[in-house]
Scaffold this motif. Structure first.
Motif, short mmCIF file in Angstrom:
data_model
loop_
_atom_site.label_atom_id
_atom_site.label_comp_id
_atom_site.label_asym_id
_atom_site.label_seq_id
_atom_site.Cartn_x
_atom_site.Cartn_y
_atom_site.Cartn_z
N ASN A 43 106.32 79.47 -1.85
CA ASN A 43 106.45 80.92 -1.94
C ASN A 43 106.57 81.56 -0.57
OD1 ASN A 43 106.30 81.09 -4.83
ND2 ASN A 43 104.11 80.65 -4.69
N LYS A 44 105.47 81.92 0.05
CA LYS A 44 105.50 82.65 1.32
C LYS A 44 105.93 81.73 2.46
CE LYS A 44 102.50 85.27 4.47
NZ LYS A 44 102.54 84.31 5.58
N THR A 45 107.10 81.96 3.00
CA THR A 45 107.59 81.15 4.12
C THR A 45 107.89 82.00 5.36
OG1 THR A 45 109.89 81.30 3.39
CG2 THR A 45 108.58 79.46 2.55
N ILE A 46 107.61 83.30 5.28
CA ILE A 46 107.77 84.20 6.41
C ILE A 46 106.94 85.45 6.14
CG2 ILE A 46 109.78 85.50 5.56
CD1 ILE A 46 110.96 85.29 8.41
N ASP A 47 106.47 86.08 7.17
CA ASP A 47 105.67 87.29 7.04
C ASP A 47 106.45 88.35 6.26
OD1 ASP A 47 104.31 89.75 7.43
OD2 ASP A 47 103.48 89.05 9.32
N PRO A 48 105.87 88.89 5.18
CA PRO A 48 106.58 89.91 4.38
C PRO A 48 107.01 91.12 5.18
CG PRO A 48 104.63 89.12 3.22
CD PRO A 48 104.56 88.55 4.61
N LYS A 49 106.37 91.37 6.33
CA LYS A 49 106.71 92.53 7.16
C LYS A 49 107.72 92.20 8.25
CE LYS A 49 102.18 94.72 6.49
NZ LYS A 49 100.96 95.24 7.18
N HIS A 50 108.13 90.94 8.32
CA HIS A 50 109.08 90.56 9.38
C HIS A 50 110.43 91.22 9.13
CE1 HIS A 50 111.58 88.09 12.03
NE2 HIS A 50 110.46 87.77 12.64
N PRO A 51 111.08 91.75 10.19
CA PRO A 51 112.37 92.44 10.00
C PRO A 51 113.48 91.57 9.42
CG PRO A 51 111.87 92.11 12.34
CD PRO A 51 110.63 91.81 11.58
N LEU A 52 113.38 90.25 9.56
CA LEU A 52 114.41 89.36 9.02
C LEU A 52 114.02 88.78 7.66
CD1 LEU A 52 115.61 87.34 12.17
CD2 LEU A 52 116.75 89.23 11.02
N LYS A 53 112.93 89.27 7.08
CA LYS A 53 112.47 88.72 5.81
C LYS A 53 113.55 88.80 4.74
CE LYS A 53 110.01 88.99 1.72
NZ LYS A 53 110.30 89.65 0.44
N SER A 54 114.15 89.96 4.58
CA SER A 54 115.17 90.13 3.54
C SER A 54 116.45 89.37 3.88
CB SER A 54 115.50 91.62 3.34
OG SER A 54 116.00 92.19 4.54
N TRP A 55 116.66 89.08 5.16
CA TRP A 55 117.83 88.31 5.56
C TRP A 55 117.68 86.85 5.13
CZ3 TRP A 55 122.62 89.11 7.48
CH2 TRP A 55 123.30 88.02 8.02
N PHE A 56 116.50 86.31 5.31
CA PHE A 56 116.26 84.90 5.00
C PHE A 56 115.96 84.65 3.52
CE2 PHE A 56 114.91 84.57 9.59
CZ PHE A 56 115.89 83.67 9.96
N ILE A 57 115.16 85.49 2.92
CA ILE A 57 114.53 85.16 1.64
C ILE A 57 115.40 85.57 0.46
CG2 ILE A 57 112.51 85.49 0.18
CD1 ILE A 57 111.99 83.89 2.73
N ASP A 58 115.52 84.68 -0.50
CA ASP A 58 116.14 84.94 -1.79
C ASP A 58 115.08 84.61 -2.84
OD1 ASP A 58 117.51 84.90 -4.20
OD2 ASP A 58 119.32 84.01 -3.36
N ASP A 59 114.55 85.64 -3.50
CA ASP A 59 113.45 85.44 -4.43
C ASP A 59 113.80 84.50 -5.59
OD1 ASP A 59 111.70 87.05 -3.00
OD2 ASP A 59 112.35 88.89 -4.02
N LYS A 60 115.10 84.41 -5.91
CA LYS A 60 115.50 83.52 -7.00
C LYS A 60 115.32 82.05 -6.63
CE LYS A 60 119.12 86.52 -8.97
NZ LYS A 60 120.58 86.58 -9.27
N LEU A 61 115.32 81.76 -5.33
CA LEU A 61 115.32 80.37 -4.87
C LEU A 61 113.97 79.69 -5.10
CD1 LEU A 61 117.21 78.35 -3.53
CD2 LEU A 61 116.38 79.14 -1.31
N GLN A 62 112.89 80.41 -4.78
CA GLN A 62 111.52 79.92 -5.00
C GLN A 62 111.25 78.62 -4.24
OE1 GLN A 62 111.48 79.74 -9.32
NE2 GLN A 62 110.63 81.81 -9.44
N GLY A 63 111.79 78.50 -3.06
CA GLY A 63 111.51 77.31 -2.25
C GLY A 63 112.48 77.18 -1.09
#
Length: 552
Positions: free
Chosen positions: A386-406
């Motif tokens: 699940n959590k692989t980067i700080d939710p407040k990090h400015p690049l969080k939305s760039w890296f994370i795809d919630d559908k991926l789950q890993g």
């Protein structure tokens, strides 16, 4: 309408990913990659799969794509890709047309004995160019105001490559591959182009002429090299600063260094310095925008929350066979092959910890004897997390795809047991001194830390084992990471390993749903050769402003 893009020497698609990530208010892609040309088979597979991903809006990508990314082996992925072709034939065919595996032609190359080593003769070059031109024209549907992106292969220009080859020679076809990029400009006349290359381009020369000056002059006037085409001139701009003056409509800069982009100044967690040129056709004007500097991103911010994995173990160096020698006369090294396991790893690590306790003054920072508690082992082609980067990090939305789950491509290399000892030492050394150790620092602690390497006393490889520093941007991720991990050691001494492909991809700012195809070595090679997509995304905003102000 979307702005059409042709991507040459595309690699795994870093530049294209950045441009195609720019969306309008309707979640549609503003830049449309019409054709990506790449000769490497594995990079082409990566490009094609990513092209399929882009056939859908970001929130409408089918679950079938995510199933491919989540597969834990490439055998399973290949099965799922075959099914994807059947389930989405239209989108897959479009992706197959977009990503083209073909080699751009270069002149014949001969050995010193006169044998042909590679390249194409005049007739073959003409045939290949006609094929490429037809494919580009078909992809563009006669659209003249397209964007050209890409960068010719850069090994011949790199500082390391020049040191190894003792200079640059006219015979090295890689020096002249930019001319194919130039020929396509002359023939197809894009409204603008983005051309990327290594920092070494600024200081390298051929026959006493600086390569950068030669390329700059040719790009300014493509017809001077290809008189068969009636091509307008191009003005070559920096992406970071205004020219010192405009002379006869041409921008003039203080030096070639004004075209150098230091990625760490623009939110990339990596000290990657590259020459990037913004060419604008003479009938258009510069938009007046430049890249805006951002705060530096420390390495730990982008890989610190990635699930820890232990290093793998492949073999142990046991000594020399004096009866059998290498071609240079040195005795052959003898290795014992080992079967990797958690228990073996724990045993090796425990022995190293005990040695470090005897050897000196490095803080062990909680390293304890006993079995490892890493539940992920050496990792996998996909790890559910699940959590692989700080939710407040400015690049969080760039890296994370919630559908991926890993995370995909997160499996550690296997190393020599002796190298694991050096990796652990290097991580502990950085914790204490804030910088990575040189070979003299290894020797100062214990002779067992000195690598068995022919060049160890040459003074050329004092930084052979380079641990990354958590609180700074990483050093440049290069294609060399595919050969060994010695220059890319994880800062956490308890993991005692080199970086994984996914960690290298994070440093390069590839989104987590970007899957790299091929073997792990091929994946590393692709990541190291790429342009950071998040930097390309920022460049895309400037290019978009250019189109808004010039092209209706």
């Amino acid at each position: 309408m979307a702005i059409p893009v042709i991507d040459l020497f595309a690699g795994p698609g870093g530049l294209g990913e950045g441009f195609s990530s720019l969306l309008d208010d309707n979640n549609e892609r503003i830049f449309d990659i019409k054709l990506s040309i790449e000769k490497d088979v594995n990079a082409h597979e990566t490009l094609r799969l990513r092209s399929f991903f882009r056939k859908f809006k970001p929130d409408e990508v089918p679950e079938a794509y995510y199933n491919i990314v989540r597969a834990k082996s490439w055998r399973k992925r290949k099965e799922l890709i075959e099914k994807l072709k059947d389930d989405f034939p239209v989108e897959w065919d479009e992706a197959d047309q977009e990503a083209w595996c073909v080699e751009l032609p270069y002149p014949e190359e001969y050995s010193s004995e006169g044998e042909r080593k590679g390249g194409y003769n005049k007739k073959e070059i003409e045939e290949r160019n006609n094929l490429i031109d037809d494919r580009i024209s078909q992809a563009l549907s006669n659209e003249k105001n397209f964007l050209l992106i890409g960068g010719p292969p850069c090994q011949a220009y790199s500082l390391v490559g020049r040191s190894r080859n003792k200079g640059i020679f006219n015979e090295d076809h890689r020096v002249h591959l930019y001319k194919e990029y130039l020929r396509i400009i002359a023939k197809h006349q894009p409204a603008a182009f983005i051309m990327e290359n290594v920092k070494g381009l600024l200081s390298s020369s051929v026959d006493g002429v600086k390569i950068f000056d030669l390329i700059h002059k040719d790009l300014n006037n493509p017809t001077s090299v290809f008189p068969e085409y009636s091509c307008p001139k191009y003005r070559i701009f920096s992406l970071t600063k205004n020219p010192k003056s405009i002379k006869n409509g041409e921008p003039e800069y203080r030096s070639g260094k004004d075209y150098l982009i230091k990625s760490e100044d623009y939110g990339i967690p990596q000290k990657r310095h590259r020459v990037i040129l913004f060419g604008i056709r003479e009938d258009f004007q510069h938009p007046g925008q430049f890249l805006e500097k951002k705060g530096k991103v420390p390495l730990k911010d982008v890989i610190g929350d990635i699930p820890p994995v232990r290093s793998g173990i492949s073999r142990r160096f046991t000594g020399y066979d004096n009866e059998n020698k290498y071609a240079n006369g040195n005795p052959k090294r003898v290795y014992q092959k080992l079967n990797d396991s958690d228990d073996l790893w724990s045993s090796v690590i425990n022995k190293q910890i005990n040695n470090l306790k005897k050897w000196g003054d490095l803080p062990l920072n909680g390293l304890k004897s006993g079995p490892t508690e890493y539940t992920n082992g050496i990792g996998s082609e996909f790890i559910k997390c699940n959590k692989t980067i700080d939710p407040k990090h400015p690049l969080k939305s760039w890296f994370i795809d919630d559908k991926l789950q890993g995370l995909a491509n997160h499996e550690s290399r296997s190393h020599l047991t002796q190298d694991l000892m050096r990796y652990m030492f290097a991580g502990l050394y950085v914790d204490k001194f804030g910088t990575f150790p040189r070979l003299k620092d290894y020797a100062k602690h214990n002779s067992d830390l000195i690598p068995d390497h022919a060049n160890v006393d040459s003074g050329k490889f004092t930084d052979r084992f380079r641990v990354q520093i958590a609180n700074e941007p990483a050093t440049t991720v290069t294609s060399h990471i595919s050969k060994d991990g010695h220059y890319f050691i994880h800062y956490d001494p308890s993991q005692c390993r080199s970086l994984t492909v996914r960690e290298a991809a994070r440093i390069q700012t590839f989104p987590d749903n970007y899957l790299f195809c091929g073997s792990r070595t091929a994946q590393f090679h692709q990541v190291g050769n790429a342009v950071p997509p998040y930097l390309a995304y920022q460049i895309a905003k400037i290019v978009l402003d250019f189109y808004k102000k010039n092209v209706s």
